[in-house]
Design a protein around this motif. Structure first.
Motif, PDB file in Angstrom:
ATOM      1  N   PHE A 198       0.819  -1.207   0.000  1.00 34.13           N
ATOM      2  CA  PHE A 198       0.000   0.000   0.000  1.00 34.13           C
ATOM      3  C   PHE A 198       0.854   1.259   0.000  1.00 34.13           C
ATOM      4  CE2 PHE A 198      -3.641   2.239   2.521  1.00 34.13           C
ATOM      5  CZ  PHE A 198      -4.086   2.866   1.370  1.00 34.13           C
ATOM      6  N   ARG A 199       1.962   1.225   0.726  1.00 33.05           N
ATOM      7  CA  ARG A 199       2.767   2.439   0.909  1.00 33.05           C
ATOM      8  C   ARG A 199       3.314   3.006  -0.408  1.00 33.05           C
ATOM      9  NH1 ARG A 199       3.731  -0.539   5.955  1.00 33.05           N
ATOM     10  NH2 ARG A 199       3.183   0.868   7.673  1.00 33.05           N
ATOM     11  N   PRO A 200       4.103   2.262  -1.174  1.00 34.92           N
ATOM     12  CA  PRO A 200       4.590   2.851  -2.430  1.00 34.92           C
ATOM     13  C   PRO A 200       3.472   3.051  -3.440  1.00 34.92           C
ATOM     14  CG  PRO A 200       5.283   0.564  -2.279  1.00 34.92           C
ATOM     15  CD  PRO A 200       4.714   0.936  -0.942  1.00 34.92           C
ATOM     16  N   TRP A 201       2.478   2.166  -3.435  1.00 36.19           N
ATOM     17  CA  TRP A 201       1.376   2.305  -4.398  1.00 36.19           C
ATOM     18  C   TRP A 201       0.652   3.633  -4.207  1.00 36.19           C
ATOM     19  CZ3 TRP A 201      -3.688   3.343  -4.904  1.00 36.19           C
ATOM     20  CH2 TRP A 201      -4.329   2.958  -6.075  1.00 36.19           C
ATOM     21  N   ILE A 202       0.283   3.961  -2.972  1.00 32.86           N
ATOM     22  CA  ILE A 202      -0.455   5.202  -2.751  1.00 32.86           C
ATOM     23  C   ILE A 202       0.447   6.413  -2.946  1.00 32.86           C
ATOM     24  CG2 ILE A 202      -0.156   5.353  -0.231  1.00 32.86           C
ATOM     25  CD1 ILE A 202      -3.092   6.325  -0.106  1.00 32.86           C
ATOM     26  N   ALA A 203       1.737   6.278  -2.619  1.00 33.52           N
ATOM     27  CA  ALA A 203       2.670   7.382  -2.870  1.00 33.52           C
ATOM     28  C   ALA A 203       2.752   7.684  -4.366  1.00 33.52           C
ATOM     29  CB  ALA A 203       4.051   7.049  -2.323  1.00 33.52           C
ATOM     30  N   PHE A 204       2.961   6.646  -5.166  1.00 32.80           N
ATOM     31  CA  PHE A 204       3.060   6.829  -6.620  1.00 32.80           C
ATOM     32  C   PHE A 204       1.759   7.372  -7.197  1.00 32.80           C
ATOM     33  CE2 PHE A 204       6.483   3.379  -7.686  1.00 32.80           C
ATOM     34  CZ  PHE A 204       7.348   3.986  -6.808  1.00 32.80           C
ATOM     35  N   THR A 205       0.646   6.796  -6.783  1.00 32.52           N
ATOM     36  CA  THR A 205      -0.642   7.171  -7.352  1.00 32.52           C
ATOM     37  C   THR A 205      -1.019   8.599  -6.972  1.00 32.52           C
ATOM     38  OG1 THR A 205      -1.337   4.850  -7.268  1.00 32.52           O
ATOM     39  CG2 THR A 205      -3.064   6.500  -7.534  1.00 32.52           C
ATOM     40  N   ALA A 206      -0.821   8.943  -5.720  1.00 28.57           N
ATOM     41  CA  ALA A 206      -1.192  10.278  -5.251  1.00 28.57           C
ATOM     42  C   ALA A 206      -0.341  11.369  -5.880  1.00 28.57           C
ATOM     43  CB  ALA A 206      -1.091  10.343  -3.727  1.00 28.57           C
ATOM     44  N   ARG A 207       0.935  11.053  -6.157  1.00 28.90           N
ATOM     45  CA  ARG A 207       1.857  12.077  -6.661  1.00 28.90           C
ATOM     46  C   ARG A 207       2.100  11.965  -8.166  1.00 28.90           C
ATOM     47  NH1 ARG A 207       1.625  16.181  -3.582  1.00 28.90           N
ATOM     48  NH2 ARG A 207       3.144  16.956  -5.095  1.00 28.90           N
ATOM     49  N   GLY A 208       1.380  11.088  -8.838  1.00 30.84           N
ATOM     50  CA  GLY A 208       1.455  11.033 -10.293  1.00 30.84           C
ATOM     51  C   GLY A 208       2.698  10.386 -10.853  1.00 30.84           C
ATOM     52  N   VAL A 209       3.318   9.478 -10.114  1.00 36.27           N
ATOM     53  CA  VAL A 209       4.463   8.728 -10.640  1.00 36.27           C
ATOM     54  C   VAL A 209       3.929   7.617 -11.541  1.00 36.27           C
ATOM     55  CG1 VAL A 209       6.399   7.221 -10.044  1.00 36.27           C
ATOM     56  CG2 VAL A 209       5.894   9.235  -8.631  1.00 36.27           C
ATOM     57  N   PRO A 210       4.340   7.558 -12.806  1.00 35.18           N
ATOM     58  CA  PRO A 210       3.805   6.537 -13.713  1.00 35.18           C
ATOM     59  C   PRO A 210       4.384   5.157 -13.405  1.00 35.18           C
ATOM     60  CG  PRO A 210       5.480   7.833 -14.829  1.00 35.18           C
ATOM     61  CD  PRO A 210       5.276   8.478 -13.486  1.00 35.18           C
ATOM     62  N   PHE A 211       3.506   4.147 -13.351  1.00 34.02           N
ATOM     63  CA  PHE A 211       3.972   2.787 -13.091  1.00 34.02           C
ATOM     64  C   PHE A 211       2.925   1.797 -13.564  1.00 34.02           C
ATOM     65  CE2 PHE A 211       1.274   3.659  -9.511  1.00 34.02           C
ATOM     66  CZ  PHE A 211       0.775   2.446  -9.070  1.00 34.02           C
ATOM     67  N   SER A 250       2.252  22.174   9.960  1.00 32.07           N
ATOM     68  CA  SER A 250       1.958  22.333   8.534  1.00 32.07           C
ATOM     69  C   SER A 250       0.606  22.973   8.278  1.00 32.07           C
ATOM     70  CB  SER A 250       2.001  20.973   7.835  1.00 32.07           C
ATOM     71  OG  SER A 250       0.884  20.164   8.208  1.00 32.07           O
ATOM     72  N   GLY A 251      -0.303  22.838   9.208  1.00 34.41           N
ATOM     73  CA  GLY A 251      -1.660  23.301   8.996  1.00 34.41           C
ATOM     74  C   GLY A 251      -2.538  22.292   8.282  1.00 34.41           C
ATOM     75  N   GLY A 252      -1.972  21.139   7.935  1.00 28.74           N
ATOM     76  CA  GLY A 252      -2.722  20.066   7.296  1.00 28.74           C
ATOM     77  C   GLY A 252      -3.074  20.391   5.854  1.00 28.74           C
ATOM     78  N   PHE A 307       2.634  17.157   6.055  1.00 27.34           N
ATOM     79  CA  PHE A 307       3.506  18.250   5.657  1.00 27.34           C
ATOM     80  C   PHE A 307       2.786  19.206   4.711  1.00 27.34           C
ATOM     81  CE2 PHE A 307       6.144  14.966   7.308  1.00 27.34           C
ATOM     82  CZ  PHE A 307       7.140  15.634   8.004  1.00 27.34           C
ATOM     83  N   GLY A 308       1.477  19.331   4.905  1.00 26.47           N
ATOM     84  CA  GLY A 308       0.656  20.204   4.078  1.00 26.47           C
ATOM     85  C   GLY A 308       0.050  19.436   2.927  1.00 26.47           C
ATOM     86  N   ASP A 309       0.814  19.290   1.852  1.00 28.11           N
ATOM     87  CA  ASP A 309       0.391  18.454   0.728  1.00 28.11           C
ATOM     88  C   ASP A 309       0.690  16.985   1.020  1.00 28.11           C
ATOM     89  OD1 ASP A 309      -0.395  20.680  -0.729  1.00 28.11           O
ATOM     90  OD2 ASP A 309       1.571  20.907  -1.693  1.00 28.11           O
ATOM     91  N   PHE A 310      -0.001  16.100   0.331  1.00 27.78           N
ATOM     92  CA  PHE A 310       0.259  14.673   0.482  1.00 27.78           C
ATOM     93  C   PHE A 310       1.703  14.375   0.081  1.00 27.78           C
ATOM     94  CE2 PHE A 310       0.425  10.235  -0.480  1.00 27.78           C
ATOM     95  CZ  PHE A 310      -0.536   9.630   0.306  1.00 27.78           C
ATOM     96  N   SER A 311       2.402  13.608   0.909  1.00 27.78           N
ATOM     97  CA  SER A 311       3.798  13.279   0.642  1.00 27.78           C
ATOM     98  C   SER A 311       4.051  11.812   0.951  1.00 27.78           C
ATOM     99  CB  SER A 311       4.731  14.149   1.488  1.00 27.78           C
ATOM    100  OG  SER A 311       4.710  13.736   2.853  1.00 27.78           O
ATOM    101  N   ALA A 312       5.283  11.392   0.736  1.00 25.65           N
ATOM    102  CA  ALA A 312       5.665  10.017   1.054  1.00 25.65           C
ATOM    103  C   ALA A 312       5.465   9.695   2.524  1.00 25.65           C
ATOM    104  CB  ALA A 312       7.118   9.777   0.648  1.00 25.65           C
TER     105      ALA A 312
END
Length: 215
Positions: free
Chosen positions: A18-31, A149-151, A155-160
């Motif tokens: 789940f961890r790398p999948w959601i990181a890639f998907t949320a941040r637009g990394v193609p895979f 961050s204020g949410g 860290f504000g925006d979705f990150s790893a």
């Protein structure tokens, strides 16, 4: 550039996938996703043909194999700096990596007592020793980062960093472990993210069932 291929296990259970999948998907990394179902008592006997560690997730990039969730995310962050997998500010990025590494290396009591399970009905269980301390430390991290961050994310925006804690959101919810409004608001933001919803929908549709003590 060669295509990234991410090998994962059952979306209902596999917190590490789940961890790398959601990181890639949320941040637009193609895979490209390849799901290897772990529907046997001891996983999937064919996994060693795919992954040298015998585990998933595994990232393939040409002839290169990268395993372990955090290493996979770090590799993608180097390939796609424009994706913003880590915070742009150097100090925030350092802290994001610190809390991510703490998540990967720690919280064994919570992991062992409360496995991720997207299909499980919400309900408390008798807690093993150490779970309450793990929950308290995770909440401390979340509250401190959200205050700074204020949410809506750590860290504000979705990150790893959010990706590393994504399975915890499921654990906190389905085992009814938390009550603090800040914690619940962060969990709601995570569950509302389109990447989360996509994973959850697929998890709920999976046919495979693994006994909870082996998940």
């Amino acid at each position: 550039m060669a295509e990234l291929t991410l090998y994962i296990a059952n979306k209902n259970y596999s917190s590490w996938s789940f961890r790398p999948w959601i990181a890639f998907t949320a941040r637009g990394v193609p895979f490209r996703e390849v799901l290897v179902p772990f529907d046997f008592p001891n996983g999937n006997p064919r996994i060693k043909e795919i992954s040298p560690s015998g585990k998933v997730p595994l990232l393939r990039h040409g002839d290169l194999s990268v395993w372990e969730s955090l290493a996979i995310v770090e590799y993608a962050a180097e390939l796609f700096p424009e994706a913003g997998l880590w915070p742009e500010d150097p100090a925030a990025r350092a802290v994001a990596r610190s809390v991510s590494a703490e998540m990967v290396a720690g919280f064994g009591a919570l992991r062992n007592a409360c496995p991720m399970n997207m299909r499980r009905r919400k309900g408390a269980i008798p807690l093993q020793e150490g779970v309450a301390a793990d929950v308290a430390r995770i909440e401390e991290i979340w509250h401190e980062r959200l205050a700074r961050s204020g949410g809506p994310f750590l860290f504000g925006d979705f990150s790893a960093a959010d990706a590393m804690f994504a399975p915890v959101v499921n654990r906190f919810e389905i085992y009814d472990l938390v009550r603090h409004e800040t914690t619940l608001a962060y969990m709601a933001a995570m569950k509302a993210h389109p990447a989360w919803k996509t994973w959850e929908e697929a998890a709920l549709a999976e046919p495979w069932i693994v006994p909870e003590d082996e998940a």
